[in-house]
Write a protein that holds these residues in place. Structure first.
Motif, PDB file in Angstrom:
ATOM      1  N   LYS A   1      80.360 -88.768 -68.364  1.00 36.96           N
ATOM      2  CA  LYS A   1      80.070 -87.761 -67.332  1.00 36.96           C
ATOM      3  C   LYS A   1      78.627 -87.245 -67.421  1.00 36.96           C
ATOM      4  O   LYS A   1      78.185 -86.476 -66.580  1.00 36.96           O
TER       5      LYS A   1
ATOM      6  N   SER B   1      87.233 -81.403 -59.143  1.00 35.66           N
ATOM      7  CA  SER B   1      86.580 -80.090 -59.169  1.00 35.66           C
ATOM      8  C   SER B   1      85.624 -79.946 -57.992  1.00 35.66           C
ATOM      9  O   SER B   1      85.480 -78.855 -57.437  1.00 35.66           O
TER      10      SER B   1
ATOM     11  N   LYS C   1      87.469 -78.615 -55.082  1.00 36.31           N
ATOM     12  CA  LYS C   1      87.742 -77.177 -55.190  1.00 36.31           C
ATOM     13  C   LYS C   1      86.508 -76.391 -54.755  1.00 36.31           C
ATOM     14  O   LYS C   1      86.612 -75.363 -54.086  1.00 36.31           O
TER      15      LYS C   1
HETATM   16  C1  LIG Z   1      89.954 -79.306 -61.509  1.00 39.54           C
HETATM   17  C2  LIG Z   1      89.805 -79.172 -62.964  1.00 39.54           C
HETATM   18  C3  LIG Z   1      89.433 -80.275 -63.741  1.00 39.54           C
HETATM   19  C4  LIG Z   1      89.145 -81.639 -63.142  1.00 39.54           C
HETATM   20  O1  LIG Z   1      87.786 -81.743 -62.835  1.00 39.54           O
HETATM   21  P1  LIG Z   1      87.013 -83.124 -62.627  1.00 39.54           P
HETATM   22  O2  LIG Z   1      86.347 -83.030 -61.319  1.00 39.54           O
HETATM   23  O3  LIG Z   1      88.026 -84.214 -62.635  1.00 39.54           O
HETATM   24  O4  LIG Z   1      86.059 -83.230 -63.754  1.00 39.54           O
HETATM   25  C5  LIG Z   1      89.293 -80.099 -65.110  1.00 39.54           C
HETATM   26  N1  LIG Z   1      89.505 -78.904 -65.692  1.00 39.54           N
HETATM   27  C6  LIG Z   1      89.844 -77.819 -64.977  1.00 39.54           C
HETATM   28  C7  LIG Z   1      90.058 -76.526 -65.694  1.00 39.54           C
HETATM   29  C8  LIG Z   1      90.015 -77.922 -63.599  1.00 39.54           C
HETATM   30  O5  LIG Z   1      90.386 -76.847 -62.896  1.00 39.54           O
END
Ligand SMILES: *Cc1c(COP(=O)(O)O)cnc(C)c1O
Length: 710
Positions: free
Chosen positions: A508, A601, A604
């Motif tokens: 990453k 993420s 979101k």
């Molecule tokens: C959404 C979320 C993830 C996943 O994020 P990625 O985009 O796949 O890196 C990881 N940890 C938390 C706490 C999340 O809310």
């Protein structure tokens, strides 16, 4: 006795429905229900870290009594309870109207982790949140689904960074009584304890459950006196490193989990495996049919037609492979029950490109499921290439691995203030119908000024939250000023803010933006248009390389030459994730392609008007439209870092700081609105779960019916 009353003896009768409400996570994605707890006592709500079970157990009786006689409170209470009952008892739903009209036996969903809420530490990362969002959406759509997983009483590793930047972990034991979970009892009122079949010496699991709206998640817990010490710790943590213990963990998940459903009397028709860890559950489905007199081939075919498998990672090390001698140790009594000899059994899990490596859980699951999928279009392609040798006579594009792009549960991930704003400008009932793309056109009706004011309020809330975390750490651990400075106390709400928060793993590239330090410094230290960056994330306890990257970033945060513009916020969890994806200005993502299967993420963030600056990989290949954020192609560390600086310097930062006379950045707000529209209409868990139901569940449920009748 009603268990809720038993658990909350202080609750006055007039408001005793709060007990049931607290014990079903339904409240967590309904802000008005959340408010019901918050209204009781704001400090207590905060103190409980938004866990109503804990709060109701600890809150003084007087507060409850006064709420029970407060007419305003009672009006709100009656409304929420009525709403919750009507949703739980609805006669019709999307599922019965579109997939299966009559009542059908449930789909069993197996996953090693679930990210549902901060009070339940049963997750490591994206895989878990995907599973959690899946359960919530199944509840919203009325899909009959039961879920199986582990309790992980020590699942939560609190991250603390030493003054030299090295990550340390403090295991925090779960207080089972204060968590929103309940014990499961058998018909005689005894604690339900299930013996995992085929393991010697015997191994037992205690069973718990979590109510997720209409969906029930069962959790297994091996931490019981009945088990010998080696066995007690099987469910202590996620993903045990020791390979034999890991195998035992996956036997408990797949085979033990099937036995638990059996014991409770849940006959599932379809099995959905979220990643390969629980794949041994397939064996139990075959074994039962063989025991009933079927041949292995027929039994396997039936199991296959009713199994859905979702693979999640293009990273080779992400797939479990168990050496043959361990498979012999645990399965030599098992394979005769399937009517197989040793070789035929082991062949089920062999990857033709590395036949000597052992039993590959993903290869096994792919072979034994008729419905397979990757989690974005690109990941589907990558998975077909990666596993094509399992189907040697097929062309790559005909390898039977489809794709269903991940999505996020919109009611969970939308910021409540944003939701209120949307309520004002989007058509009535928009949240209930949020996968209707036309709904999102109304985002353009929100006046720029109002969106911007709401957004700034959310951003300030993020910075307040970070400072409060630093303050609490300062008082509790007296770590010295180092952690307090690195932890974000110098952040400025008026500065353009980039967020980077995810697991710290090498692929990453969390430290990519430091590649050319001089160029970065110019951006950070720009007097009129500065940049600041907030980092958060945990390295796996065994991943020293991840910890080194984290240490490097932590030390940059302490370097005055970087202007106090870098922050590393400790202990990334669901709560911090919520604040970050809502409140930064730009979400950065720069993995090495094609290793990001999907990423969620960024969705979101987009939903809340935070545009993405991301490499073209995973979901962003589908999500990027040209006007909802920024994108660059992967071409090595050097070039990727230069792309990021170029975009920030010439496009992103100038656009952000281009204000009208009232201080409103209209050009930027246009990108925010496009980000919201694109994510809301295309990347919801609603869209995703409907795809699973129409592509996979429908035909699997049909096969299940014809299978049992033939
Ligand atoms: C959404 C979320 C993830 C996943 O994020 P990625 O985009 O796949 O890196 C990881 N940890 C938390 C706490 C999340 O809310």
């Amino acid at each position: 006795m009603d268990p809720a009353i038993d658990r909350f003896p202080n609750l006055p009768e007039r408001i005793d429905g709060l007990g049931d409400l607290a014990c079903n996570l339904w409240w967590s994605w309904h802000p008005a229900a959340r408010m019901l707890f918050k209204m009781l006592d704001r400090p207590a709500w905060k103190e409980s870290v938004h866990n109503p079970v804990r709060m109701l157990r600890e809150i003084p009786l007087e507060i409850l009594k006064s709420a029970a006689s407060n007419p305003d409170y009672l009006t709100h209470y009656d409304m929420i309870l009525a709403r919750s009952h009507s949703e739980m008892e609805a006669e019709t739903c999307w599922f019965t109207e579109n997939i299966v009209k009559s009542k059908c036996s449930p789909i069993a969903y197996f996953s090693a982790e679930y990210g549902l809420h901060r009070s339940l530490p049963f997750y490591a990362g994206g895989l878990g949140f995907l599973a959690g969002d899946h359960l919530k959406e199944c509840s919203d759509l009325g899909i009959p689904l039961v879920a199986m997983g582990f309790m992980y009483p020590e699942g939560y590793l609190r991250q603390k960074v030493r003054v030299d930047g090295w990550q340390e972990h403090v295991a925090e034991a779960l207080d089972r009584d204060a968590a929103p979970i309940e014990r499961v009892f058998d018909d005689k009122g005894q604690r339900l304890v299930v013996k995992v079949p085929f393991i010697d010496p015997p191994l037992y699991v205690a069973v718990w459950k979590v109510a997720v709206g209409l969906t029930t998640l069962y959790l297994m817990d091996t931490d019981m006196e009945l088990n010998d010490p080696w066995n007690r710790s099987i469910s202590a943590h996620l993903y045990i490193g020791d390979i034999e213990q890991r195998l035992r963990q996956e036997i408990v998940l797949g085979i033990g989990g099937s036995e638990v459903l059996n014991t409770i009397g849940i006959r599932h028709s379809v099995l959905h495996l979220n990643e390969g860890h629980p794949a041994f559950a397939i064996l139990e489905r075959i074994r039962k049919r063989v025991e009933g007199g079927m041949s292995f081939d027929d039994a396997a075919q039936q199991a296959r037609n009713t199994t859905v498998f979702t693979t999640h990672t293009p990273v080779p090390a992400g797939h479990d492979i168990f050496p043959f001698h361990l498979m012999d140790k645990y399965f030599s009594h098992y394979y005769p029950k399937l009517g197989l000899d040793r070789d035929a059994f082991l062949r089920l899990g062999i990857h033709p490109e590395q036949p000597a490596a052992g039993f590959n859980m993903t290869a096994f699951a792919l072979r034994m499921s008729a419905s397979n999928n990757g989690v974005s279009k690109r990941h589907g392609e990558v998975a077909r290439r990666m596993w094509r040798s399992l189907w040697p006579d097929r062309k790559e594009e005909d390898v039977p691995i489809d794709s269903i792009t991940n999505g996020i549960h919109v009611p969970t991930w939308i910021e409540p203030k944003m939701e209120l704003l949307f309520n004002k400008y989007l058509p009535e009932g928009w949240l209930k119908n949020h996968d209707d793309p036309h709904i999102w056109d109304f985002i353009d009706d929100i006046p720029d000024k109002e969106l911007w004011q709401t957004y700034i309020w959310v951003k300030i809330k993020l910075i307040d939250f970070i400072r409060e975390r630093a303050r609490i750490r300062w008082v509790a651990d007296r770590p010295g000023p180092i952690n307090i400075i690195a932890g974000g106390t110098l952040l400025d709400p008026l500065t353009f803010t980039v967020g980077f928060a995810r697991r710290f793993v090498t692929y990453k590239r969390p430290d990519l933006i430091f590649h050319n330090l001089e160029r970065l410094k110019k951006l950070l230290n720009n007097r009129w248009r500065p940049l600041q960056i907030i980092f958060a994330g945990k390295a796996h306890p065994a991943d020293d390389e991840g910890k080194r990257i984290l240490q490097r970033i932590f030390n940059f945060a302490l370097d005055p030459d970087l202007g106090g513009r870098i922050a590393f916020v400790e202990d990334y969890d669901e709560q911090l994730a919520q604040y970050l994806v809502h409140g930064v200005d730009l979400w950065l993502n720069n993995p090495v392609p094609p290793l990001e299967a999907s990423g969620t993420s960024g969705m979101k963030a987009g939903l809340n008007g935070v545009p993405n600056l991301s490499i073209l990989d995973g979901w962003w290949l589908e999500g990027y439209t040209g006007n909802n954020g920024w994108a660059f192609n992967g071409s090595g560390d050097e070039r990727d870092a230069e792309s990021i600086y170029d975009l920030l310097e010439t496009k992103i930062i100038p656009l952000y700081y281009r204000l009208d006379d009232n201080g409103i950045p209209h050009g930027w707000i246009k990108v925010m609105k496009e980000a919201i529209k694109n994510t809301g209409s295309g990347f919801s868990a609603r869209r995703m779960v409907k795809e699973y139901a129409t592509k996979f569940y429908r035909s699997a449920l049909k096969s299940a019916v014809s299978g049992t009748s033939s």
